[in-house]
Design a protein around this motif. Structure first.
Motif, PDB file in Angstrom:
ATOM      1  N   SER A   1      20.762  39.644  27.640  1.00  0.00           N
ATOM      2  CA  SER A   1      19.802  39.901  28.723  1.00  0.00           C
ATOM      3  C   SER A   1      19.680  41.401  28.962  1.00  0.00           C
ATOM      4  O   SER A   1      20.543  42.174  28.513  1.00  0.00           O
ATOM      5  N   ALA A   2      18.643  41.774  29.714  1.00  0.00           N
ATOM      6  CA  ALA A   2      18.545  43.176  30.157  1.00  0.00           C
ATOM      7  C   ALA A   2      19.627  43.447  31.190  1.00  0.00           C
ATOM      8  O   ALA A   2      20.124  44.570  31.310  1.00  0.00           O
TER       9      ALA A   2
ATOM     10  N   LEU B   1      21.890  46.693  31.167  1.00  0.00           N
ATOM     11  CA  LEU B   1      21.975  47.645  32.285  1.00  0.00           C
ATOM     12  C   LEU B   1      23.420  47.832  32.727  1.00  0.00           C
ATOM     13  O   LEU B   1      23.861  48.938  33.037  1.00  0.00           O
TER      14      LEU B   1
ATOM     15  N   THR C   1      12.368  46.419  42.691  1.00  0.00           N
ATOM     16  CA  THR C   1      12.771  45.961  41.362  1.00  0.00           C
ATOM     17  C   THR C   1      13.397  44.589  41.489  1.00  0.00           C
ATOM     18  O   THR C   1      13.623  44.096  42.602  1.00  0.00           O
ATOM     19  N   PHE C   2      13.693  43.987  40.337  1.00  0.00           N
ATOM     20  CA  PHE C   2      14.436  42.737  40.347  1.00  0.00           C
ATOM     21  C   PHE C   2      15.913  43.070  40.628  1.00  0.00           C
ATOM     22  O   PHE C   2      16.399  44.138  40.245  1.00  0.00           O
TER      23      PHE C   2
ATOM     24  N   ALA D   1      18.593  42.487  39.359  1.00  0.00           N
ATOM     25  CA  ALA D   1      19.470  42.856  38.244  1.00  0.00           C
ATOM     26  C   ALA D   1      19.703  44.363  38.139  1.00  0.00           C
ATOM     27  O   ALA D   1      20.811  44.802  37.817  1.00  0.00           O
ATOM     28  N   SER D   2      18.652  45.149  38.409  1.00  0.00           N
ATOM     29  CA  SER D   2      18.792  46.616  38.275  1.00  0.00           C
ATOM     30  C   SER D   2      19.853  47.132  39.232  1.00  0.00           C
ATOM     31  O   SER D   2      20.488  48.149  38.970  1.00  0.00           O
TER      32      SER D   2
ATOM     33  N   VAL E   1      13.121  52.487  37.119  1.00  0.00           N
ATOM     34  CA  VAL E   1      12.555  51.229  36.600  1.00  0.00           C
ATOM     35  C   VAL E   1      11.074  51.464  36.268  1.00  0.00           C
ATOM     36  O   VAL E   1      10.307  51.889  37.126  1.00  0.00           O
TER      37      VAL E   1
ATOM     38  N   ASP F   1      15.525  51.352  33.128  1.00  0.00           N
ATOM     39  CA  ASP F   1      15.281  49.914  33.113  1.00  0.00           C
ATOM     40  C   ASP F   1      13.860  49.703  32.583  1.00  0.00           C
ATOM     41  O   ASP F   1      12.874  49.944  33.277  1.00  0.00           O
TER      42      ASP F   1
ATOM     43  N   SER G   1      14.175  43.749  28.349  1.00  0.00           N
ATOM     44  CA  SER G   1      14.407  42.319  28.576  1.00  0.00           C
ATOM     45  C   SER G   1      13.523  41.491  27.657  1.00  0.00           C
ATOM     46  O   SER G   1      12.339  41.794  27.479  1.00  0.00           O
TER      47      SER G   1
ATOM     48  N   TYR H   1      13.459  38.140  28.295  1.00  0.00           N
ATOM     49  CA  TYR H   1      13.402  36.908  29.094  1.00  0.00           C
ATOM     50  C   TYR H   1      12.058  36.202  28.831  1.00  0.00           C
ATOM     51  O   TYR H   1      11.088  36.829  28.426  1.00  0.00           O
TER      52      TYR H   1
ATOM     53  N   LYS I   1       8.686  37.823  29.496  1.00  0.00           N
ATOM     54  CA  LYS I   1       8.463  39.217  29.116  1.00  0.00           C
ATOM     55  C   LYS I   1       7.510  39.362  27.923  1.00  0.00           C
ATOM     56  O   LYS I   1       7.204  38.386  27.243  1.00  0.00           O
TER      57      LYS I   1
ATOM     58  N   GLY J   1      17.447  37.261  26.556  1.00  0.00           N
ATOM     59  CA  GLY J   1      17.809  38.282  25.570  1.00  0.00           C
ATOM     60  C   GLY J   1      17.507  39.665  26.089  1.00  0.00           C
ATOM     61  O   GLY J   1      16.757  39.834  27.059  1.00  0.00           O
TER      62      GLY J   1
ATOM     63  N   PHE K   1       8.014  43.188  43.905  1.00  0.00           N
ATOM     64  CA  PHE K   1       9.204  42.365  44.116  1.00  0.00           C
ATOM     65  C   PHE K   1       9.471  42.276  45.611  1.00  0.00           C
ATOM     66  O   PHE K   1       8.993  43.118  46.367  1.00  0.00           O
TER      67      PHE K   1
HETATM   68  C1  LIG Z   1      12.791  45.220  36.427  1.00  0.00           C
HETATM   69  C2  LIG Z   1      13.746  44.213  35.840  1.00  0.00           C
HETATM   70  N1  LIG Z   1      14.954  44.632  35.441  1.00  0.00           N
HETATM   71  C3  LIG Z   1      15.847  43.776  34.896  1.00  0.00           C
HETATM   72  C4  LIG Z   1      15.539  42.448  34.734  1.00  0.00           C
HETATM   73  C5  LIG Z   1      16.571  41.530  34.148  1.00  0.00           C
HETATM   74  O1  LIG Z   1      16.166  41.031  32.918  1.00  0.00           O
HETATM   75  P1  LIG Z   1      16.978  39.826  32.239  1.00  0.00           P
HETATM   76  O2  LIG Z   1      16.467  38.562  32.802  1.00  0.00           O
HETATM   77  O3  LIG Z   1      16.679  39.965  30.770  1.00  0.00           O
HETATM   78  O4  LIG Z   1      18.403  40.052  32.516  1.00  0.00           O
HETATM   79  C6  LIG Z   1      14.287  41.978  35.111  1.00  0.00           C
HETATM   80  C7  LIG Z   1      13.939  40.554  34.929  1.00  0.00           C
HETATM   81  O5  LIG Z   1      12.973  40.034  35.362  1.00  0.00           O
HETATM   82  C8  LIG Z   1      13.363  42.877  35.688  1.00  0.00           C
HETATM   83  O6  LIG Z   1      12.151  42.461  36.096  1.00  0.00           O
END
Ligand SMILES: Cc1ncc(COP(=O)(O)O)c(C=O)c1O
Length: 388
Positions: free
Chosen positions: A61-62, A66, A87-88, A90-91, A133, A159, A184, A186, A189, A196, A330
Motif C-alpha cells: 500500500s501507499a 509512507l 488528505t486521507f 494514511a498520510s 500531498v 505523498d 498508491s 489501491y 487509483k 498496492g 477529504f
Molecule cells: C492522499 C492519500 N495518501 C495515502 C493513501 C493511502 O493509500 P493506500 O490505500 O494505498 O494505502 C490514500 C488512499 O486513498 C490517499 O488518498
C-alpha cells in the motif's frame, strides 16, 4: 434541461481492468510463484524507469510506503513532521506510527495542496520532515518545498497516492526525487492493483533500508530462499514489517503501467468535457491548476460549491437521487476523533482547510466512463443548481 433519471447507478469510481490484466494474473497463478518474486522485482524496475527514479520498492500500500519512508529517514519519537490535514488519514497516521508528532499546515485555497508559504512558521527545533500531498493529482509547489527543506535540513516524503502521471514543471512526479515519493495502487487509483503501493527514491541508503524493512527486516534477497540456489539462512537486521508487494499485484501492475498513457488520455478527455460543460455555472468553482502543474493526473475532479442556496450535503443527496455517485476528498484529518483526542482540545487555525472541506464534491471520473455518462453528470449538476 429536462431531467431523465438514468436507469443504472453511475459509481463514483471503477477500476479499468481488461482481459490483458486477467490473463496476466491467471498466468501468474499458474506459474507456481505467488509471493514476492521475479514479477515484483521486474515491476519495481519498470516503475522506477517510468517515473525516472533510481530505485523503487514495491509495497502492499501507499500507507506502508509512507511509513517506511519516514522510518528509513530516521524519523521517530520526539520529532515533528509537517503535513496537511486535507488528505486521507494514511498520510498522517503513518507519522504517528513512527512515534513522531504531526504538525498541520493550512492549504493553498486555490489548489487544496499544502501552502508552502505557511510552512516556515511551523518549523521548530524538533521538525524532521515534511509530507506534502499532491492533492487530487495536482502537483505541490516542489521547488518551494525543497528550498525550505534544504534551508532547515528536513527530509521530504512526497505523498503521490493521487499523482501517478502528474508532472511538475514538465517533469514526472518521482523523477530524480530528492527525498522519497510514495504511490498508491489501491482499487480506486489511476493505476490499480486492488491494494498496492510503491516507494521511489534516488537515495541508495534509503532504498536499501526500505527493502529490508518491508520484509520483517530480513537480510537482502531472503524472498528467494525457497528457490533452487536460494539459501535457508537469513538474518533479521531490524524488527521490520510485513509490507512487501507480491507477484499477483505486480503482474496486474505491469499491465496497468503499460496502459497508463491510454487511461490517462481518457481521464484528460473526461476532465475537458467537465470543464467545458460546467465553466459557465456560477454556483461552482472548477479545479484551478497552477502553471507549475504541467500535467494533472486527473485522479479526482473536485468542484467547489460557492452558493448558499444549497448545502454541499443536499447537493450530494440530489446527485445520488439521480443515480450519480460522488465522494468528498477529504474530511480534514484534524477533525477526526482520534486526532481531536490527540490535540486535547487545542484549536488549530486551518481556515482554508476547513472552508475547502465544507464546499467540495468529487464528481465521478475514471477511464471506463462514457461521454454519455459524463454529459449526464454535467446536465444534472446544472439542473440541480438551476432549480435552487
Ligand atoms: C492522499 C492519500 N495518501 C495515502 C493513501 C493511502 O493509500 P493506500 O490505500 O494505498 O494505502 C490514500 C488512499 O486513498 C490517499 O488518498
Amino acid at each position: 434541461m429536462q431531467t431523465m433519471i438514468r436507469k443504472g447507478y453511475l459509481p463514483y469510481c471503477l477500476p479499468d481492468i481488461t482481459e490483458e490484466e486477467i490473463n496476466e494474473v491467471v498466468d501468474t497463478l499458474k506459474s507456481g510463484w505467488l509471493a514476492k518474486g521475479p514479477k515484483t522485482i521486474e515491476f519495481e524496475k519498470q516503475f522506477a524507469d517510468y517515473v525516472g527514479a533510481k530505485y523503487a520498492v514495491g509495497m502492499n500500500s501507499a500507507t506502508a510506503a509512507l511509513h517506511i519512508a519516514l522510518c528509513a529517514a530516521g524519523v521517530g519519537p520526539g520529532d515533528e513532521v509537517i503535513t496537511t490535514s486535507m488528505t486521507f488519514a494514511a498520510s498522517v497516521n503513518t507519522i504517528v506510527h513512527t512515534g513522531a508528532t504531526p504538525v498541520f499546515v493550512d492549504i493553498d485555497s486555490n489548489t487544496g495542496c499544502i501552502d508552502p508559504e505557511q510552512i516556515e512558521a511551523k518549523i521548530t527545533s524538533k521538525t524532521k520532515a515534511i509530507v506534502p500531498v499532491h492533492y487530487a493529482g495536482q502537483a505541490c509547489d516542489l521547488d518551494r518545498i525543497y528550498e525550505i527543506a534544504d534551508k532547515y535540513n528536513l527530509f521530504v516524503s512526497e505523498d503521490a497516492a493521487h499523482a501517478i502521471f502528474t508532472q511538475y514543471k514538465g517533469r514526472m512526479i518521482g523523477c530524480k526525487p530528492k527525498g522519497t515519493v510514495s504511490y498508491s495502487f489501491y482499487a480506486t487509483k489511476n493505476l490499480a492493483t486492488g491494494e498496492g503501493g510503491m516507494l521511489v527514491t534516488d537515495d541508495e541508503e534509503i532504498a536499501n533500508k526500505a527493502r529490508i524493512l518491508v520484509t520483517h527486516g530480513m537480510s537482502r534477497n531472503a524472498w528467494n530462499r525457497y528457490a533452487k540456489g536460494g539459501s535457508w539462512m537469513y538474518d533479521i537486521e531490524e524488527p521490520g514489517y510485513k509490507y512487501n508487494m507480491f507477484d499477483l499485484q505486480a503482474a496486474l501492475g505491469m499491465v496497468q503501467l503499460n496502459r497508463l498513457q491510454e487511461m490517462q488520455s481518457r481521464r484528460e478527455t473526461l476532465a475537458k468535457i467537465y470543464t467545458s460543460g460546467l465553466k459557465d455555472v456560477k454556483a461552482i468553482t472548477l479545479p484551478s491548476i497552477p502553471e507549475f502543474t504541467t500535467t494533472h493526473s486527473w485522479h479526482l475532479f473536485v468542484i467547489t460549491l460557492n452558493t448558499n442556496l444549497i448545502s454541499r450535503n443536499d447537493f450530494i443527496d440530489k446527485l445520488n437521487d439521480r443515480n450519480i455517485g460522488t465522494s468528498v476528498h477529504f474530511i480534514p484529518v484534524h477533525q477526526m476523533t482520534a486526532y481531536k483526542r490527540m490535540l486535547g482540545g487545542q484549536i488549530l487555525e486551518l481556515p482554508n482547510t476547513e472552508k475547502w472541506f465544507e464546499n467540495i464534491v468529487s464528481l465521478p471520473l475514471y477511464p471506463t466512463m462514457t461521454d454519455e455518462d459524463v454529459n449526464y453528470v454535467v446536465n444534472e449538476v446544472k439542473n440541480i443548481l438551476e432549480g435552487v
